[in-house]
Design a protein around this motif. Structure first.
Motif, PDB file in Angstrom:
ATOM      1  N   TYR A   1     -22.735 -38.333 -34.102  1.00  0.00           N
ATOM      2  CA  TYR A   1     -21.360 -38.757 -34.244  1.00  0.00           C
ATOM      3  C   TYR A   1     -21.140 -39.812 -35.367  1.00  0.00           C
ATOM      4  O   TYR A   1     -20.494 -39.965 -36.152  1.00  0.00           O
ATOM      5  N   ARG A   2     -22.257 -40.808 -35.299  1.00  0.00           N
ATOM      6  CA  ARG A   2     -22.268 -41.920 -35.949  1.00  0.00           C
ATOM      7  C   ARG A   2     -22.576 -41.482 -37.483  1.00  0.00           C
ATOM      8  O   ARG A   2     -22.065 -41.995 -38.335  1.00  0.00           O
ATOM      9  N   GLN A   3     -23.348 -40.432 -37.686  1.00  0.00           N
ATOM     10  CA  GLN A   3     -23.709 -39.860 -38.837  1.00  0.00           C
ATOM     11  C   GLN A   3     -22.317 -39.299 -39.398  1.00  0.00           C
ATOM     12  O   GLN A   3     -22.277 -39.735 -40.777  1.00  0.00           O
ATOM     13  N   ARG A   4     -21.704 -38.813 -38.783  1.00  0.00           N
ATOM     14  CA  ARG A   4     -20.577 -37.974 -39.211  1.00  0.00           C
ATOM     15  C   ARG A   4     -19.486 -39.085 -39.503  1.00  0.00           C
ATOM     16  O   ARG A   4     -18.839 -39.051 -40.668  1.00  0.00           O
ATOM     17  N   VAL A   5     -19.477 -40.147 -38.872  1.00  0.00           N
ATOM     18  CA  VAL A   5     -18.433 -41.265 -38.963  1.00  0.00           C
ATOM     19  C   VAL A   5     -18.971 -41.652 -40.308  1.00  0.00           C
ATOM     20  O   VAL A   5     -18.117 -42.067 -41.484  1.00  0.00           O
TER      21      VAL A   5
ATOM     22  N   GLU B   1     -31.250 -39.416 -46.784  1.00  0.00           N
ATOM     23  CA  GLU B   1     -31.949 -39.055 -45.392  1.00  0.00           C
ATOM     24  C   GLU B   1     -30.967 -39.044 -44.367  1.00  0.00           C
ATOM     25  O   GLU B   1     -30.693 -39.643 -43.447  1.00  0.00           O
ATOM     26  N   PRO B   2     -30.047 -37.971 -44.685  1.00  0.00           N
ATOM     27  CA  PRO B   2     -28.718 -37.931 -43.908  1.00  0.00           C
ATOM     28  C   PRO B   2     -29.022 -37.291 -42.368  1.00  0.00           C
ATOM     29  O   PRO B   2     -28.273 -37.531 -41.364  1.00  0.00           O
ATOM     30  N   THR B   3     -30.371 -36.735 -41.998  1.00  0.00           N
ATOM     31  CA  THR B   3     -30.413 -36.207 -40.857  1.00  0.00           C
ATOM     32  C   THR B   3     -31.720 -36.842 -40.128  1.00  0.00           C
ATOM     33  O   THR B   3     -32.156 -36.357 -39.160  1.00  0.00           O
TER      34      THR B   3
ATOM     35  N   LYS C   1     -30.103 -29.692 -33.033  1.00  0.00           N
ATOM     36  CA  LYS C   1     -28.427 -29.214 -33.307  1.00  0.00           C
ATOM     37  C   LYS C   1     -27.759 -29.910 -34.019  1.00  0.00           C
ATOM     38  O   LYS C   1     -27.028 -29.530 -34.853  1.00  0.00           O
ATOM     39  N   GLN C   2     -28.072 -31.607 -33.864  1.00  0.00           N
ATOM     40  CA  GLN C   2     -27.118 -32.390 -34.751  1.00  0.00           C
ATOM     41  C   GLN C   2     -27.673 -32.182 -36.200  1.00  0.00           C
ATOM     42  O   GLN C   2     -26.892 -32.192 -37.148  1.00  0.00           O
ATOM     43  N   ILE C   3     -29.005 -31.966 -36.396  1.00  0.00           N
ATOM     44  CA  ILE C   3     -29.570 -31.578 -38.056  1.00  0.00           C
ATOM     45  C   ILE C   3     -28.715 -30.371 -38.526  1.00  0.00           C
ATOM     46  O   ILE C   3     -28.375 -30.300 -39.729  1.00  0.00           O
ATOM     47  N   ILE C   4     -28.442 -29.207 -37.574  1.00  0.00           N
ATOM     48  CA  ILE C   4     -28.002 -28.267 -38.114  1.00  0.00           C
ATOM     49  C   ILE C   4     -26.616 -28.244 -38.494  1.00  0.00           C
ATOM     50  O   ILE C   4     -26.088 -27.986 -39.501  1.00  0.00           O
ATOM     51  N   ASP C   5     -26.014 -29.128 -37.740  1.00  0.00           N
ATOM     52  CA  ASP C   5     -24.362 -29.338 -37.903  1.00  0.00           C
ATOM     53  C   ASP C   5     -24.331 -30.016 -39.324  1.00  0.00           C
ATOM     54  O   ASP C   5     -23.408 -29.808 -39.885  1.00  0.00           O
ATOM     55  N   ILE C   6     -25.104 -31.368 -39.453  1.00  0.00           N
ATOM     56  CA  ILE C   6     -25.189 -31.777 -40.434  1.00  0.00           C
ATOM     57  C   ILE C   6     -25.256 -31.200 -41.923  1.00  0.00           C
ATOM     58  O   ILE C   6     -24.586 -31.418 -42.823  1.00  0.00           O
TER      59      ILE C   6
END
Length: 323
Positions: free
Chosen positions: A136-140, A157-159, A165-170
């Motif tokens: 979520y912090r990455q999304r923010v 390096e966004p992921t 699961k978070q990697i797939i979402d990003i």
């Protein structure tokens, strides 16, 4: 959209970036690869205006970054490897702060709500950033980068450090953003580049050593194209038909299956895409294609090969100079 010409960044006798040139078209997603210390972050920092170059030019939408720094920065959203978040703020407070910092002129409430909808953090608007998961912090951080609707987004390096699961979402989010924006994705995760990017740039020791479309990079750097294709039909006749297609230099039966189909290994000249001629030949004979995939070296092998080859070339030149 982005044009880099003979860019150099020098620290004493050391070149962090050594005479690189490349272009990124509008709406293109480009993966920027390289080992640690290759010059990726230096290039990103020059493009975003955080560093000045020693010589050369970097332009965004026709404007030189050094001559028009503020105008260029308005066109760029940047997410560094560690997002610059203020943990004691709520998500809403942070995005309003970024809005003011960027001197955004769009309707504040509507724009921030739209950004949150795009990155899917509507449910976290009133939560403290310190209480959010890393994903979520990455999304923010991404939300902050796209405040003001920049035409170019640069991800470093966004992921990094995220779970699968978070990697797939990003990744899905980056693909979605890439439909309307130009994106440069700096990463060392090669599967990420293959899943997201249209084109790959590889940098090593400050120099660009490869620049290819993602779908072509294996053939371009490894020679002939190889595909494995599973076809339902009389194997001898199918094989004979494949061998007659112009551009195919080799074909063989790899596996014959119990359902009457067979898998064929087909090799063609690098500059020739034989997928359409194969399809038309098989369709005329009513022999269906059950699967088709490119084979050969994976992206990891190619990356290591290109980097090693560049290092060997540099060593050879240095040896000749000493002689």
């Amino acid at each position: 959209m982005i044009k880099v010409e003979h860019l150099i960044k020098q620290y004493g006798d050391r070149y962090a970036v050594n005479d690189i040139s490349f272009e990124v078209k509008k709406g293109e997603i480009v993966g920027f690869l390289g080992p640690n210390g290759a010059g990726k972050s230096t290039t990103m920092n020059i493009l975003t205006g955080y560093l000045s170059s020693t010589s050369g030019r970097a332009m965004v939408d026709g404007m030189d970054i050094l001559e028009h720094p503020l105008a260029v920065k308005r066109k760029i959203g940047f997410l560094p490897e560690t997002p610059p978040l203020y943990l004691e703020m709520t998500v809403k407070e942070y995005l309003n702060f970024i809005y003011d910092l960027k001197k955004c002129s769009l309707n504040r409430k509507a724009h921030i709500e739209e950004v949150c909808r795009v990155v899917k953090i509507e449910d976290a608007m009133n939560r403290m950033i310190k209480n959010l998961s890393k994903g979520y912090r990455q999304r923010v951080g991404i939300a902050g980068a796209i405040i003001g609707n920049p035409e170019v987004i640069i991800f470093d390096e966004p992921t990094n450090g995220l779970d699968p699961k978070q990697i797939i979402d990003i990744r899905n989010l980056i693909r979605e953003l890439g439909k309307e924006r130009t994106i440069i994705l700096s990463t060392h995760i090669l599967s990420e580049v293959k899943a997201v990017c249209d084109r790959i740039l590889i940098i090593n020791e400050g120099k660009i050593v490869a620049d290819e479309l993602t779908e072509n990079i294996e053939g371009a750097l490894r020679g002939n194209r190889r595909i494995a294709i599973r076809i339902e039909g009389p194997s001898a006749a199918v094989l004979a038909g494949l061998k007659k297609i112009p551009g195919i230099i080799y074909a063989e039966i790899s596996v014959e299956h119990e359902d009457g189909s067979a898998t064929y290994i087909v090799e063609s000249k690098n500059e020739i895409d034989v997928r359409k001629p194969i399809f038309y030949m098989l369709a005329q004979r009513s022999w269906p294609i059950l699967s088709l995939e490119f084979t050969g070296a994976n992206l990891e092998d190619i990356f290591i090969s290109v980097v090693d080859e560049a290092a060997e070339t540099a060593d050879t030149k240095n040896t000749k100079r000493r002689i």
